[in-house]
Motif scaffolding. Structure first.
Motif, short mmCIF file in Angstrom:
data_model
loop_
_atom_site.label_atom_id
_atom_site.label_comp_id
_atom_site.label_asym_id
_atom_site.label_seq_id
_atom_site.Cartn_x
_atom_site.Cartn_y
_atom_site.Cartn_z
N ILE A 177 47.03 -12.61 -15.83
CA ILE A 177 47.75 -11.45 -15.31
C ILE A 177 47.23 -10.17 -15.97
O ILE A 177 47.09 -9.13 -15.33
CB ILE A 177 49.26 -11.60 -15.54
N ARG A 178 46.91 -10.25 -17.25
CA ARG A 178 46.43 -9.07 -17.97
C ARG A 178 45.06 -8.58 -17.46
O ARG A 178 44.67 -7.45 -17.73
CB ARG A 178 46.37 -9.35 -19.48
N THR A 179 44.32 -9.42 -16.75
CA THR A 179 43.08 -8.95 -16.15
C THR A 179 43.36 -8.06 -14.95
O THR A 179 42.46 -7.34 -14.48
CB THR A 179 42.18 -10.12 -15.69
N ARG A 180 44.59 -8.09 -14.44
CA ARG A 180 44.94 -7.32 -13.25
C ARG A 180 45.96 -6.22 -13.53
O ARG A 180 46.01 -5.24 -12.79
CB ARG A 180 45.56 -8.26 -12.20
N SER A 181 46.80 -6.40 -14.55
CA SER A 181 47.97 -5.51 -14.65
C SER A 181 48.48 -5.41 -16.08
O SER A 181 48.32 -6.33 -16.88
CB SER A 181 49.09 -6.07 -13.75
N ASP A 206 34.32 -14.76 -16.19
CA ASP A 206 32.97 -14.97 -15.71
C ASP A 206 32.15 -13.71 -15.99
O ASP A 206 32.58 -12.60 -15.70
CB ASP A 206 33.01 -15.26 -14.21
N ASP A 207 30.96 -13.88 -16.56
CA ASP A 207 30.12 -12.73 -16.88
C ASP A 207 29.79 -11.91 -15.64
O ASP A 207 29.58 -10.70 -15.72
CB ASP A 207 28.83 -13.20 -17.55
N ASN A 208 29.75 -12.55 -14.48
CA ASN A 208 29.46 -11.83 -13.25
C ASN A 208 30.56 -10.81 -12.93
O ASN A 208 30.31 -9.83 -12.22
CB ASN A 208 29.32 -12.80 -12.08
N THR A 209 31.77 -11.05 -13.43
CA THR A 209 32.87 -10.12 -13.19
C THR A 209 32.55 -8.75 -13.79
O THR A 209 32.87 -7.71 -13.20
CB THR A 209 34.18 -10.66 -13.78
N LYS A 243 41.68 0.40 -13.10
CA LYS A 243 41.84 0.35 -14.55
C LYS A 243 40.54 -0.08 -15.23
O LYS A 243 40.12 0.53 -16.23
CB LYS A 243 42.96 -0.62 -14.92
N ASN A 244 39.90 -1.12 -14.72
CA ASN A 244 38.67 -1.60 -15.35
C ASN A 244 37.53 -0.59 -15.23
O ASN A 244 36.74 -0.42 -16.16
CB ASN A 244 38.25 -2.94 -14.72
N GLU A 245 37.44 0.08 -14.10
CA GLU A 245 36.42 1.12 -13.95
C GLU A 245 36.65 2.26 -14.94
O GLU A 245 35.70 2.79 -15.52
CB GLU A 245 36.44 1.65 -12.51
N ARG A 246 37.91 2.62 -15.14
CA ARG A 246 38.23 3.68 -16.11
C ARG A 246 37.86 3.25 -17.52
O ARG A 246 37.31 4.04 -18.30
CB ARG A 246 39.71 4.03 -16.02
N VAL A 265 30.78 -2.96 -13.13
CA VAL A 265 29.80 -1.91 -13.40
C VAL A 265 29.22 -1.39 -12.08
O VAL A 265 29.04 -0.18 -11.90
CB VAL A 265 28.67 -2.43 -14.32
N THR A 266 28.93 -2.29 -11.15
CA THR A 266 28.42 -1.89 -9.84
C THR A 266 29.40 -0.97 -9.12
O THR A 266 29.01 0.04 -8.51
CB THR A 266 28.12 -3.13 -8.97
#
Length: 240
Positions: free
Chosen positions: A67-71, A196-199, A162-165, A204-205
């Motif tokens: 959940i913490r990966t999303r919110s 997953d490292d691809n995440t 959030k992750n982009e920021r 970044v993309t």
């Protein structure tokens, strides 16, 4: 109306929690598909989660990390485990509070209300106002508003996830330096074991595309085998 997501596989306890939340004016929904709790969480989009530890397939610590990966939604653990280490693990895995079973409903209700006030109510508003003056980074006219998750460049703006920021913040604090993939993973996720490292590559993309939307091309460089670098020269040239 605040939405409460109840992740509890015991039907009797789950029913009590749901009826209690609804009795006091909350909307509540119980988890059904314990193999895909993250999917259910995302679909329901709750304001707060009540989370048991002993669950089918994966335990509550695992789902808290997911959940913490999303919110950053408040997560209150509820468990029959009373050991101090279980309480420590609940907090270290991303939980906000811990209540042992048997549940004292008055205490539970007080903690739910308190968590909601801190996250969304008057406490959150006061905290946001205090932090507003320090909630911006600037590098060669590229501005990152940390409180609004927004990038601005020469009058053009784009909203970030959030992750982009978090990625933009990491790069802007270390222009022209190589930021290792491991450091970026740790900045985005508390526990990288299940990521997953691809995440990271995908995030970044997406940030690169957001920069392109506001007129900054090829500012984030991939350093093969090491990580990524924000090319400050590209910002300077774009602003010239």
């Amino acid at each position: 109306m605040y939405r409460i997501f109840i992740i509890e596989d015991d039907d009797k306890i789950g029913a009590i929690l749901k009826s209690t939340m609804e009795k006091y004016g909350f909307e509540a929904e119980r988890a059904v598909h314990f193999k895909d709790l993250l999917g259910e969480f995302t679909a329901y989009d709750p304001h707060l989660v009540l989370l048991d530890i002993n669950l089918p397939y994966f335990d509550g610590f695992y789902w808290c990390r997911q959940i913490r990966t999303r919110s950053n939604v408040p997560i209150l653990f509820i468990s029959a485990r009373e050991g101090e280490m279980d309480q420590v693990m609940a907090i270290e895995n991303g939980g906000d509070d811990y209540l042992p079973k048997p549940i004292h409903l008055d205490l539970l209700l007080a903690k739910v209300k308190g968590a909601l006030r801190r996250a969304y109510g008057e406490y959150a508003a006061a905290s946001a106002a205090t932090a507003a003056s320090a909630a911006e980074l600037e590098l060669y006219s590229l501005r990152l508003n940390l409180s609004r998750n927004e990038l601005e460049w020469r009058g053009e703006r784009t909203e970030l996830t959030k992750n982009e920021r978090l990625l933009a913040e990491a790069f802007m604090k270390r222009p022209d330096e190589i930021v290792a993939r491991e450091q970026l993973l740790e900045a985005l996720w508390d526990d990288v074991q299940f990521v997953d490292d691809n995440t990271l590559t995908v995030n970044v993309t997406r940030l690169r595309k957001k920069l392109e939307e506001i007129g900054i091309i090829k500012a984030i460089e991939t350093v093969r085998g090491q990580g990524y670098r924000l090319n400050a020269e590209a910002l300077r040239e774009a602003g010239a």
